[in-house]
Design an enzyme around this catalytic site. Structure first.
Site, PDB file in Angstrom:
ATOM      1  N   THR A 254      12.978  42.054   1.312  1.00 26.86           N
ATOM      2  CA  THR A 254      12.568  42.953   2.406  1.00 26.86           C
ATOM      3  C   THR A 254      11.130  42.672   2.828  1.00 26.86           C
ATOM      4  OG1 THR A 254      14.103  44.607   1.583  1.00 26.86           O
ATOM      5  CG2 THR A 254      12.432  45.388   3.092  1.00 26.86           C
TER       6      THR A 254
ATOM      7  N   GLU B  19      -3.965  77.157 -13.662  1.00 23.63           N
ATOM      8  CA  GLU B  19      -4.327  78.520 -14.090  1.00 23.63           C
ATOM      9  C   GLU B  19      -5.772  78.566 -14.574  1.00 23.63           C
ATOM     10  OE1 GLU B  19      -1.905  76.513 -15.077  1.00 23.63           O
ATOM     11  OE2 GLU B  19      -0.417  77.566 -16.259  1.00 23.63           O
TER      12      GLU B  19
ATOM     13  N   ASP C 226      10.917  41.882   6.660  1.00 19.84           N
ATOM     14  CA  ASP C 226      10.368  42.971   7.494  1.00 19.84           C
ATOM     15  C   ASP C 226       8.846  43.038   7.509  1.00 19.84           C
ATOM     16  OD1 ASP C 226      13.038  43.499   7.498  1.00 19.84           O
ATOM     17  OD2 ASP C 226      12.900  45.548   6.749  1.00 19.84           O
TER      18      ASP C 226
ATOM     19  N   CYS D  76      -3.585  76.922 -21.372  1.00 23.55           N
ATOM     20  CA  CYS D  76      -3.725  77.889 -20.277  1.00 23.55           C
ATOM     21  C   CYS D  76      -3.417  79.295 -20.770  1.00 23.55           C
ATOM     22  CB  CYS D  76      -2.779  77.526 -19.134  1.00 23.55           C
ATOM     23  SG  CYS D  76      -3.333  76.079 -18.235  1.00 23.55           S
TER      24      CYS D  76
ATOM     25  N   LEU E 290       5.063  50.469   4.508  1.00 21.65           N
ATOM     26  CA  LEU E 290       5.458  51.470   3.518  1.00 21.65           C
ATOM     27  C   LEU E 290       4.426  52.584   3.320  1.00 21.65           C
ATOM     28  CD1 LEU E 290       7.068  49.222   0.728  1.00 21.65           C
ATOM     29  CD2 LEU E 290       8.131  50.144   2.781  1.00 21.65           C
TER      30      LEU E 290
ATOM     31  N   ARG F 288       3.567  57.683   8.048  1.00 20.74           N
ATOM     32  CA  ARG F 288       3.094  57.697   9.432  1.00 20.74           C
ATOM     33  C   ARG F 288       3.912  58.716  10.214  1.00 20.74           C
ATOM     34  NH1 ARG F 288       4.356  52.493   8.470  1.00 20.74           N
ATOM     35  NH2 ARG F 288       6.103  52.477   9.904  1.00 20.74           N
TER      36      ARG F 288
HETATM   37  C1  AOF Z   1      -0.018  74.221 -16.956  1.00 21.86           C
HETATM   38  N1  AOF Z   1      -0.716  74.151 -15.801  1.00 21.86           N
HETATM   39  O1  AOF Z   1      -1.611  73.037 -14.103  1.00 21.86           O
HETATM   40  C2  AOF Z   1      -0.332  71.834 -15.652  1.00 21.86           C
HETATM   41  C3  AOF Z   1       0.420  71.897 -16.828  1.00 21.86           C
HETATM   42  O2  AOF Z   1      -2.238  66.211 -20.905  1.00 21.86           O
HETATM   43  P1  AOF Z   1      -2.512  67.611 -20.498  1.00 21.86           P
HETATM   44  O3  AOF Z   1      -3.348  68.353 -21.441  1.00 21.86           O
HETATM   45  O4  AOF Z   1      -3.020  67.733 -19.076  1.00 21.86           O
HETATM   46  O5  AOF Z   1      -1.133  68.388 -20.561  1.00 21.86           O
HETATM   47  C4  AOF Z   1      -0.099  67.930 -19.785  1.00 21.86           C
HETATM   48  C5  AOF Z   1       1.063  68.857 -19.919  1.00 21.86           C
HETATM   49  O6  AOF Z   1       0.689  70.167 -19.552  1.00 21.86           O
HETATM   50  C6  AOF Z   1       2.152  68.433 -18.955  1.00 21.86           C
HETATM   51  O7  AOF Z   1       3.096  67.600 -19.586  1.00 21.86           O
HETATM   52  C7  AOF Z   1       2.759  69.767 -18.601  1.00 21.86           C
HETATM   53  O8  AOF Z   1       3.680  70.112 -19.605  1.00 21.86           O
HETATM   54  C8  AOF Z   1       1.595  70.723 -18.639  1.00 21.86           C
HETATM   55  N2  AOF Z   1       0.978  70.768 -17.313  1.00 21.86           N
HETATM   56  N3  AOF Z   1       0.586  73.107 -17.425  1.00 21.86           N
HETATM   57  O9  AOF Z   1       0.071  75.284 -17.553  1.00 21.86           O
HETATM   58  C9  AOF Z   1      -0.915  73.023 -15.131  1.00 21.86           C
HETATM   59  N4  AOF Z   1      -0.534  70.661 -14.997  1.00 21.86           N
HETATM   60 ZN    ZN Z   2      -2.105  74.386 -18.896  1.00 20.17          ZN
END
Ligand code: AOF
Ligand code: ZN
Length: 340
Positions: free
Chosen positions: A191, A46, A195, A78, A199, A202
């Site tokens: 494995t 955001e 093999d 945000c 991993l 592709r």
């Molecule tokens: C949002 N928008 O794009 C994401 C969110 O360590 P920080 O500050 O990056 O915070 C991580 C936390 O923020 C993560 O655990 C999740 O709860 C939220 N991520 N929130 O509004 C985002 N990536």
């Molecule tokens: Zn955020």
């Protein structure tokens, strides 16, 4: 919301143990701006969108697949930027399971007079972030077990060597829907020996699937995808230095789990592996197998240039499947049945 999920999915392999999030701004039914969370510690979706798009109007609606955050973490909340930029309506996909947020983000927006609609397309949103949810709620990665068996029930040739079971179509499906939707692929040393696999993701066969399960209309976009990490459980450090997983160009994305004793017993091999850039994890045993809590902690915790993982696809072999099943560690069990 579907566009949010497509954008969010590009973050896999880039956001470490964080959430996959996309954001879209819509005016009169048309997308006018979009962004996604593209790196560990980087701007949230955001904020990335609203900081680069200055002319929000009152009729605009912001779509985001995760509840906007309201905490000061690596970046400011945000919710603040949404309110400051004058967004009046937010549609969100799912509640944030992170205890610092869970519901508080929505409340903060509502208290500022923003109309909040959701959860919308919750099942699809939770599916994309299955690993993030699991890590926040259960403190371990989401685990999918993938098994291939022939119609007669075999998983290997009688001498233990590799038996090609699946069709090219099944392989394309499992590369798109399993490998590309997990942060790491895990196998046992048995494995690797039998093999010598690669991993990676592709597509030898007509890729018609999206990386976002449930959204089939888009073709897989190989340019955007990052191969999953490759985890090898090798307590006694039996790995042959010629194995592909520790010799190819992506060896820095191989995580070799050994016991502290094994690493100490063969310092030359340990040094050779370090020199190649293979990620070595020294994990103690608890009984016959690795101490799970120590293993999860090492895999989920960011350390230097490693940003953590949230989901694992266990690909074999028989012994490894058994260990995960008997430990009750399987969230999803997928069996591909071969033609012969
Ligand atoms: C949002 N928008 O794009 C994401 C969110 O360590 P920080 O500050 O990056 O915070 C991580 C936390 O923020 C993560 O655990 C999740 O709860 C939220 N991520 N929130 O509004 C985002 N990536
Ligand atoms: Zn955020």
């Amino acid at each position: 919301m579907h566009r949010c999920l497509e954008l969010a999915a590009i973050g896999r392999g880039r956001v470490g143990n964080g959430a996959l999030v996309g954001a879209v701004l819509v005016r009169n039914g048309t997308v006018i701006a979009e962004a996604f969370h593209d790196s560990f510690g980087g701007l949230h979706a955001e904020r990335a969108l609203l900081e680069s798009y200055s002319s929000v109007e009152p009729q605009d609606t912001l779509y985001v697949n995760l509840e906007p955050c309201c905490h000061y973490g690596k970046t400011p909340p945000c919710t603040d930027v949404i309110i400051q930029k004058g967004v009046k309506t937010v549609v969100y996909g799912m509640d944030d399971p992170d205890a610092r947020i869970s519901g508080k983000g929505i409340k903060a927006l509502q208290e500022a007079g923003v109309i909040v609609i959701g959860p919308f397309e919750q099942a699809l949103c939770e599916r994309l972030n299955k690993g993030f949810i699991q890590v926040r709620k259960k403190r371990r990665p989401y685990i999918t077990l993938k098994q291939a068996v022939s119609r007669s029930g075999s998983i290997a040739n009688d001498d233990g060597s590799m038996l090609k079971i699946t069709s090219p179509e099944q392989d394309a499906w499992s590369h798109c829907f399993l490998r590309a939707t997990h942060d790491a692929i895990l196998i046992g040393i048995g494995t690797v020996i039998s093999d010598n696999p690669q991993l990676n993701i592709r597509f030898d066969h007509n890729p018609v699937f999206s990386f976002t399960e449930g959204l089939n209309e888009k073709k897989a976009n190989l340019n955007n995808s990052i191969n999953p990490f490759r985890i090898i459980l090798d307590p006694n450090m039996k790995i042959d230095l010629r194995a592909r997983l520790i010799s190819d160009n992506e060896r820095r994305r191989t995580i070799l789990c050994v016991t502290p004793q094994a690493a100490a017993t063969d310092p030359e091999k340990t040094a050779a592996l370090h020199e190649r850039g293979v990620r070595m994890l020294s994990i103690p045993k608890a009984g016959a197998i690795f101490d799970w809590l120590a293993l999860w902690s090492a895999l989920m915790t960011p350390c230097e240039d490693f940003c953590g993982i949230t989901s694992i696809l266990v690909e074999g072999g028989g012994k490894t499947w058994q260990v995960f099943r008997s430990a009750g560690l399987v969230d999803e069990d997928v069996t591909l049945v071969g033609g012969s």
